[in-house]
Design a protein around this motif. Sequence first.
Motif, short mmCIF file in Angstrom:
data_model
loop_
_atom_site.label_atom_id
_atom_site.label_comp_id
_atom_site.label_asym_id
_atom_site.label_seq_id
_atom_site.Cartn_x
_atom_site.Cartn_y
_atom_site.Cartn_z
N MET A 85 0.73 -1.27 -0.27
CA MET A 85 0.02 0.17 -0.27
C MET A 85 0.83 1.25 -0.02
SD MET A 85 -2.79 1.35 -0.24
CE MET A 85 -4.04 0.39 -0.03
N PRO A 86 2.13 1.32 0.64
CA PRO A 86 2.75 2.50 0.78
C PRO A 86 3.26 2.87 -0.82
CG PRO A 86 3.47 1.37 2.73
CD PRO A 86 2.50 0.38 1.64
N ALA A 114 0.72 20.20 0.62
CA ALA A 114 0.98 19.04 1.57
C ALA A 114 0.02 18.06 1.23
CB ALA A 114 1.03 19.31 2.99
N VAL A 115 0.19 16.71 1.39
CA VAL A 115 -0.67 15.65 1.24
C VAL A 115 -0.94 14.74 2.27
CG1 VAL A 115 -1.26 13.78 -0.44
CG2 VAL A 115 -0.19 15.74 -1.11
N LEU A 116 -2.18 14.52 2.55
CA LEU A 116 -2.46 13.56 3.74
C LEU A 116 -3.02 12.34 3.14
CD1 LEU A 116 -2.77 12.71 6.81
CD2 LEU A 116 -4.80 13.93 6.84
N PRO A 117 -2.35 11.18 3.09
CA PRO A 117 -3.09 9.97 2.66
C PRO A 117 -3.74 9.28 3.80
CG PRO A 117 -0.46 9.95 2.34
CD PRO A 117 -0.81 11.05 3.41
N ILE A 118 -5.06 8.79 3.37
CA ILE A 118 -5.58 7.95 4.32
C ILE A 118 -6.25 6.72 3.93
CG2 ILE A 118 -7.56 8.14 6.12
CD1 ILE A 118 -7.40 11.00 6.27
N VAL A 119 -5.94 5.53 4.54
CA VAL A 119 -6.49 4.18 4.28
C VAL A 119 -7.78 3.91 5.14
CG1 VAL A 119 -5.89 1.97 3.89
CG2 VAL A 119 -4.33 3.72 3.02
N LEU A 120 -8.81 3.63 4.84
CA LEU A 120 -10.04 3.04 5.37
C LEU A 120 -9.90 1.70 5.33
CD1 LEU A 120 -12.80 5.55 5.24
CD2 LEU A 120 -11.13 5.70 6.89
N ALA A 130 2.79 -3.10 6.51
CA ALA A 130 3.39 -1.79 6.76
C ALA A 130 2.75 -0.58 6.21
CB ALA A 130 4.84 -1.82 5.79
N THR A 131 2.69 0.30 7.02
CA THR A 131 2.13 1.68 6.73
C THR A 131 3.45 2.52 6.31
OG1 THR A 131 2.33 2.47 8.88
CG2 THR A 131 0.29 1.49 8.43
N LEU A 155 -3.72 5.05 8.89
CA LEU A 155 -4.29 3.94 8.72
C LEU A 155 -5.45 4.06 9.65
CD1 LEU A 155 -5.21 0.84 7.63
CD2 LEU A 155 -3.66 0.26 9.66
N VAL A 156 -6.84 4.00 9.20
CA VAL A 156 -7.91 3.61 10.00
C VAL A 156 -8.39 2.51 10.02
CG1 VAL A 156 -10.17 4.98 10.37
CG2 VAL A 156 -8.42 6.16 9.60
#
Length: 366
Positions: A85-86, A114-120, A130-131, A155-156
């Motif tokens: 995923m990274p 700036a970018v905030l990547p979020i994985v649900l 790994a994150t 990661l959520v």
Amino acid sequence: MTDHDTSYKFLFAHAEMVRDLLLGFMEGSWVRELDFVSLEKVSDGYVSDDLRARHNDALWRVRWKREWLYIYLMLEFQSKEDRYMPVRIQTYLGLLYQDLIRRGELEVDGRLPAVLPIVLYNGRRRWRAATDLNDLIQESPEALHPYLPKQRFFLVDQGLYADKGNLRERNLVAAVFALENGATSRDMLRVIARLVDWLKDPEQQYLQQGVLEWLRRRGPRLDSQVPWQEIHTLREAHSMLEDRVRVWKAQFRREGLAEGRQEGIRQGLKQGLEQGLSQGLEQGLEQGLEQGLEQGLEQGLEQGLEKGLEQGSTTEARNILLRQLWRRFGDLPAEIETRLNSASREQLEDWIDRVYEVETVAAVFE
């Protein structure tokens, strides 16, 4: 794309959901500095320089009050663990930057946002992959470390946040997670009651429709007995689940009753035989062995069955209460079962009536 991915992408097309995700699950005071009124959905499809189309699940931007910088939120929805995923996140980020440069949508000074990547993630097992991209790269000389790519994502893992409907504050994302992880129809009923209250204002009609569409898509997996496609409002969903809970409770009580009676008969026969043999031997010594055994067994069985059936009704109540407690609160402390074993039938029935009136397992016995 899985059913989970498509249903969540539809749900997170609403700014309120993105706002509640950040406020409810991101740490740090910086989140409170975001101007959520400025939340804006960005095109989620873009093309790289070699014209290969790529797709991302959802992309938003929001102003950060202190310096009025754009912060892009990249949302990935996963129902299966992805070891790499990274790498995917870094690929999406590079394509996003290329597209912003090509279209001239950077700030005046030309810096990248700036970018905030979020994985649900809502898989059954907890996320163990790994994150951080650095954890996927093999060991290398220290001199190369400054040149290695760096990429992390937030990661959520929904399973870690599920509280089965005991929502402490208004948060739509937490409510959705509670629906996904509710153990029973009763848990879902409690959550939808909250949603009915939170989304009752006319200006929230559009968001209510979004939640309804999510329920129509995900509902069959949450409870296959509810006709989700027939609901048109959250109140209708609430009413349907109320009916479902009533049917479930009646069926559950019948199962407990049957099980209790069977247990009572087994205990009664066992006690009757034991008492009958004991009395028969005693009378046999006085009246003659054969006649004493016959009369003793008859009287003992009668008394034993009566006492056993009485104990069976207590067992019935205990079985019903144990099942209700487990379905309502999950795994139970060992001392709970010990307490139930020493309780009377009247006390057990009082506790049965309290299971759905309180918030915690301890409150049932207060």
